[in-house]
Motif scaffolding. Structure first.
Motif, PDB file in Angstrom:
ATOM      1  N   THR A   1       0.831  -1.200   0.000  1.00 24.46           N
ATOM      2  CA  THR A   1       0.000   0.000   0.000  1.00 24.46           C
ATOM      3  C   THR A   1       0.864   1.248   0.000  1.00 24.46           C
ATOM      4  O   THR A   1       2.088   1.186   0.130  1.00 24.46           O
ATOM      5  CB  THR A   1      -0.913   0.023   1.228  1.00 24.46           C
ATOM      6  OG1 THR A   1      -0.090   0.223   2.399  1.00 24.46           O
ATOM      7  CG2 THR A   1      -1.700  -1.266   1.358  1.00 24.46           C
ATOM      8  N   ARG A   2       0.219   2.380  -0.090  1.00 20.00           N
ATOM      9  CA  ARG A   2       0.977   3.625  -0.081  1.00 20.00           C
ATOM     10  C   ARG A   2       1.639   3.846   1.265  1.00 20.00           C
ATOM     11  O   ARG A   2       2.624   4.564   1.358  1.00 20.00           O
ATOM     12  CB  ARG A   2       0.080   4.796  -0.443  1.00 20.00           C
ATOM     13  CG  ARG A   2      -1.057   5.075   0.537  1.00 20.00           C
ATOM     14  CD  ARG A   2      -1.886   6.227   0.011  1.00 20.00           C
ATOM     15  NE  ARG A   2      -2.946   6.636   0.924  1.00 20.00           N
ATOM     16  CZ  ARG A   2      -3.789   7.635   0.671  1.00 20.00           C
ATOM     17  NH1 ARG A   2      -3.695   8.304  -0.457  1.00 20.00           N
ATOM     18  NH2 ARG A   2      -4.716   7.958   1.538  1.00 20.00           N
ATOM     19  N   GLY A   3       1.086   3.220   2.298  1.00 20.05           N
ATOM     20  CA  GLY A   3       1.678   3.354   3.618  1.00 20.05           C
ATOM     21  C   GLY A   3       2.770   2.342   3.892  1.00 20.05           C
ATOM     22  O   GLY A   3       3.396   2.361   4.962  1.00 20.05           O
ATOM     23  N   GLY A   4       2.997   1.442   2.935  1.00 17.74           N
ATOM     24  CA  GLY A   4       4.062   0.465   3.092  1.00 17.74           C
ATOM     25  C   GLY A   4       3.619  -0.868   3.650  1.00 17.74           C
ATOM     26  O   GLY A   4       4.442  -1.771   3.833  1.00 17.74           O
ATOM     27  N   SER A   5       2.331  -1.029   3.921  1.00 15.88           N
ATOM     28  CA  SER A   5       1.839  -2.327   4.390  1.00 15.88           C
ATOM     29  C   SER A   5       1.889  -3.326   3.253  1.00 15.88           C
ATOM     30  O   SER A   5       1.578  -2.991   2.110  1.00 15.88           O
ATOM     31  CB  SER A   5       0.399  -2.196   4.908  1.00 15.88           C
ATOM     32  OG  SER A   5       0.345  -1.336   6.016  1.00 15.88           O
ATOM     33  N   THR A   6       2.264  -4.545   3.596  1.00 19.91           N
ATOM     34  CA  THR A   6       2.413  -5.567   2.566  1.00 19.91           C
ATOM     35  C   THR A   6       1.582  -6.808   2.890  1.00 19.91           C
ATOM     36  O   THR A   6       1.282  -7.082   4.059  1.00 19.91           O
ATOM     37  CB  THR A   6       3.885  -5.993   2.425  1.00 19.91           C
ATOM     38  OG1 THR A   6       4.348  -6.492   3.685  1.00 19.91           O
ATOM     39  CG2 THR A   6       4.758  -4.822   2.002  1.00 19.91           C
ATOM     40  N   ASN A   7       1.212  -7.518   1.860  1.00 18.29           N
ATOM     41  CA  ASN A   7       0.638  -8.836   2.054  1.00 18.29           C
ATOM     42  C   ASN A   7       1.087  -9.730   0.906  1.00 18.29           C
ATOM     43  O   ASN A   7       1.395  -9.248  -0.191  1.00 18.29           O
ATOM     44  CB  ASN A   7      -0.884  -8.806   2.195  1.00 18.29           C
ATOM     45  CG  ASN A   7      -1.586  -8.290   0.967  1.00 18.29           C
ATOM     46  OD1 ASN A   7      -1.596  -7.099   0.706  1.00 18.29           O
ATOM     47  ND2 ASN A   7      -2.180  -9.208   0.211  1.00 18.29           N
TER      48      ASN A   7
END
Length: 116
Positions: free
Chosen positions: A53-59
């Motif tokens: 995501t733009r916030g750096g969260s990954t999955n």
């Protein structure tokens, strides 16, 4: 409209590594896009590999957890996928996706072939 260009694919032996890149052009707002890597093997449906995501969260897909890492460099409008410990079943066309507000853009894809 965002244009995405993938690179870094190739032929690699089992256990090998590659670094895939996806460069986005024609946008000054790359940093707010959710970026994803998908793959499609012959005869199979396209599947999500990893997303950031733009916030750096990954999955990640369960099949690649611990082996693949997605990252982004907003200063270069680029998202990366480091793929390690490759297996023959990772063979596929890997495509980059940019998503914002329900709109999605796709690159042409880069072929990854894992074979001895």
């Amino acid at each position: 409209q965002v244009q995405l260009v993938e690179s870094g694919g190739g032929l690699v032996q089992p256990g090998g590594s590659l670094r895939l890149s996806c460069a986005a052009s024609a946008t000054s707002i790359f940093s707010i896009y959710t970026m994803g890597w998908y793959r499609q093997a012959p005869g199979k449906q396209r599947e999500l590999v990893a997303r950031i995501t733009r916030g750096g969260s990954t999955n990640y897909a369960d099949s690649v957890k611990g082996r693949f890492t997605i990252s982004r460099d907003n200063t270069k409008n680029t998202v990366f996928l480091q793929v390690n410990s490759l297996k023959p079943e990772d063979t596929a066309v890997y495509s980059c996706n940019a998503e914002l507000g329900g709109l999605g853009y796709w690159g042409q894809g880069t072929q990854v072939t894992v074979s001895s």
